[in-house]
Design a protein around this motif. Sequence first.
Motif, mmCIF file in Angstrom:
data_model
loop_
_atom_site.group_PDB
_atom_site.id
_atom_site.type_symbol
_atom_site.label_atom_id
_atom_site.label_comp_id
_atom_site.label_asym_id
_atom_site.label_seq_id
_atom_site.Cartn_x
_atom_site.Cartn_y
_atom_site.Cartn_z
ATOM 1 N N ILE A 157 0.705 -1.056 0.146
ATOM 2 C CA ILE A 157 0.137 -0.377 -0.176
ATOM 3 C C ILE A 157 1.005 1.777 -0.355
ATOM 4 C CG2 ILE A 157 -0.435 -0.168 2.142
ATOM 5 C CD1 ILE A 157 -3.297 0.623 2.030
ATOM 6 N N GLU A 158 0.259 2.488 -0.370
ATOM 7 C CA GLU A 158 0.915 3.844 -0.466
ATOM 8 C C GLU A 158 1.478 4.126 0.247
ATOM 9 O OE1 GLU A 158 0.569 8.042 -2.517
ATOM 10 O OE2 GLU A 158 0.063 6.264 -3.204
ATOM 11 N N THR A 159 2.413 4.302 0.903
ATOM 12 C CA THR A 159 2.749 4.874 3.321
ATOM 13 C C THR A 159 3.538 5.929 2.991
ATOM 14 O OG1 THR A 159 2.151 2.533 2.992
ATOM 15 C CG2 THR A 159 2.763 3.886 4.849
ATOM 16 N N HIS A 160 3.004 7.255 3.796
ATOM 17 C CA HIS A 160 3.282 7.710 2.955
ATOM 18 C C HIS A 160 3.984 7.951 4.958
ATOM 19 C CE1 HIS A 160 2.817 9.369 -0.106
ATOM 20 N NE2 HIS A 160 0.752 9.124 -0.051
ATOM 21 N N GLU A 161 5.109 8.770 5.724
ATOM 22 C CA GLU A 161 5.310 8.881 7.055
ATOM 23 C C GLU A 161 5.676 11.218 7.572
ATOM 24 O OE1 GLU A 161 9.082 7.755 8.199
ATOM 25 O OE2 GLU A 161 8.905 7.089 6.564
ATOM 26 N N LEU A 162 4.347 10.916 8.030
ATOM 27 C CA LEU A 162 4.763 12.095 9.019
ATOM 28 C C LEU A 162 4.699 12.219 10.726
ATOM 29 C CD1 LEU A 162 1.017 12.582 6.365
ATOM 30 C CD2 LEU A 162 3.765 13.450 6.343
ATOM 31 N N ALA A 163 5.068 13.622 10.393
ATOM 32 C CA ALA A 163 5.595 14.030 12.439
ATOM 33 C C ALA A 163 4.257 14.665 12.613
ATOM 34 C CB ALA A 163 7.154 15.028 11.931
ATOM 35 N N THR A 164 3.483 14.877 11.972
ATOM 36 C CA THR A 164 3.039 15.704 12.353
ATOM 37 C C THR A 164 1.350 16.398 11.771
ATOM 38 O OG1 THR A 164 2.753 17.846 11.367
ATOM 39 C CG2 THR A 164 4.159 17.439 13.657
ATOM 40 N N PRO A 165 0.390 15.862 12.651
ATOM 41 C CA PRO A 165 -0.874 16.321 12.249
ATOM 42 C C PRO A 165 -1.188 17.763 11.208
ATOM 43 C CG PRO A 165 -1.302 16.036 14.310
ATOM 44 C CD PRO A 165 -0.013 16.252 14.545
ATOM 45 N N GLU A 166 0.037 18.397 11.573
ATOM 46 C CA GLU A 166 -0.605 20.208 10.333
ATOM 47 C C GLU A 166 0.233 19.303 8.961
ATOM 48 O OE1 GLU A 166 -1.349 20.520 14.267
ATOM 49 O OE2 GLU A 166 0.511 19.640 13.923
ATOM 50 N N GLU A 167 1.581 18.064 9.171
ATOM 51 C CA GLU A 167 2.014 17.185 8.260
ATOM 52 C C GLU A 167 0.915 16.635 7.110
ATOM 53 O OE1 GLU A 167 5.621 16.070 8.439
ATOM 54 O OE2 GLU A 167 6.198 17.869 9.308
ATOM 55 N N ALA A 168 -0.012 16.063 7.720
ATOM 56 C CA ALA A 168 -0.598 15.940 7.082
ATOM 57 C C ALA A 168 -1.873 15.872 6.951
ATOM 58 C CB ALA A 168 -1.412 14.344 7.940
ATOM 59 N N TYR A 169 -1.987 16.605 7.264
ATOM 60 C CA TYR A 169 -3.391 18.216 6.729
ATOM 61 C C TYR A 169 -2.655 19.080 5.234
ATOM 62 C CZ TYR A 169 -5.104 17.977 11.375
ATOM 63 O OH TYR A 169 -6.029 17.581 12.526
ATOM 64 N N GLU A 170 -0.831 19.230 5.063
ATOM 65 C CA GLU A 170 -0.623 19.574 4.178
ATOM 66 C C GLU A 170 -0.573 18.755 3.357
ATOM 67 O OE1 GLU A 170 3.308 21.941 3.151
ATOM 68 O OE2 GLU A 170 2.635 22.198 4.792
ATOM 69 N N LYS A 171 0.142 17.247 3.083
ATOM 70 C CA LYS A 171 0.172 16.432 1.797
ATOM 71 C C LYS A 171 -0.894 15.983 1.574
ATOM 72 C CE LYS A 171 2.917 12.862 1.128
ATOM 73 N NZ LYS A 171 4.323 13.103 0.909
ATOM 74 N N GLY A 172 -2.641 15.584 2.364
ATOM 75 C CA GLY A 172 -3.011 15.172 2.201
ATOM 76 C C GLY A 172 -4.489 15.762 1.406
ATOM 77 N N GLN A 173 -3.834 16.318 0.298
ATOM 78 C CA GLN A 173 -5.327 17.208 -0.478
ATOM 79 C C GLN A 173 -5.131 17.024 -1.738
ATOM 80 O OE1 GLN A 173 -3.381 21.398 -0.128
ATOM 81 N NE2 GLN A 173 -3.391 21.399 1.817
ATOM 82 N N GLY A 174 -6.258 17.312 -2.312
ATOM 83 C CA GLY A 174 -6.427 16.470 -3.981
ATOM 84 C C GLY A 174 -6.849 14.894 -3.791
ATOM 85 N N TRP A 175 -5.793 14.315 -4.194
ATOM 86 C CA TRP A 175 -5.763 13.530 -5.121
ATOM 87 C C TRP A 175 -5.557 12.389 -4.049
ATOM 88 C CZ3 TRP A 175 -1.498 10.535 -5.623
ATOM 89 C CH2 TRP A 175 -0.074 11.246 -5.738
ATOM 90 N N LEU A 176 -4.655 12.747 -2.931
ATOM 91 C CA LEU A 176 -3.786 12.293 -2.086
ATOM 92 C C LEU A 176 -4.366 12.358 -0.496
ATOM 93 C CD1 LEU A 176 -1.006 11.034 -2.263
ATOM 94 C CD2 LEU A 176 -0.125 13.275 -1.269
ATOM 95 N N VAL A 177 -4.951 12.036 -0.452
ATOM 96 C CA VAL A 177 -6.152 12.178 0.729
ATOM 97 C C VAL A 177 -6.219 10.818 1.440
ATOM 98 C CG1 VAL A 177 -8.670 12.171 1.826
ATOM 99 C CG2 VAL A 177 -7.813 13.480 0.537
ATOM 100 N N PRO A 178 -5.846 10.859 2.608
ATOM 101 C CA PRO A 178 -5.313 9.042 2.972
ATOM 102 C C PRO A 178 -6.681 8.410 3.131
ATOM 103 C CG PRO A 178 -5.575 10.373 4.822
ATOM 104 C CD PRO A 178 -5.428 11.626 3.239
#
Length: 144
Positions: free
Chosen positions: A37-58
């Motif tokens: 599965i496509e897996t992304h490592e993030l240290a904070t929820p804020e990093e997740a909010y920034e990365k998880g936009q558009g088609w990259l929603v977890p």
Amino acid sequence: MQIGVETSKAVDQRRVFVVDEDEITRAALQFMLHDEIETHELATPEEAYEKGQGWLVPHVILLGVGLLKARGDALIGELKGKFPGVRILIVTDKSEEAVAVSGLKAGAHGAVVKPLTLESVRKKVDTVLGRDGGAQLVQLSVLK
């Protein structure tokens, strides 16, 4: 791709965000999951909010219990608000079970209890994604 990886799982275009302050836990979980599965490592929820936009929603968030302990149960609602439909698994150890149980009551979908194993982590993620080979979502002694 490694031997024993189900190709159908590896190409189903779902993704997991591992959100944890602990770099070692993040790396271990990413290593355990990245073949299927496509897996992304993030240290904070804020990093997740920034990365998880558009088609990259977890589809699944593996949330470190330390973040839940530091930010409180409201973090579960915040994550669900930012990512509607996301499934949340709390990554915890036995000493923090009470925090994890509180997170479950706040709306998390399950817990992954350390020590982490390849099989247990993959089974929990498969379960919340509705894939074959699922497992019991909660293994906390507090709930027994």
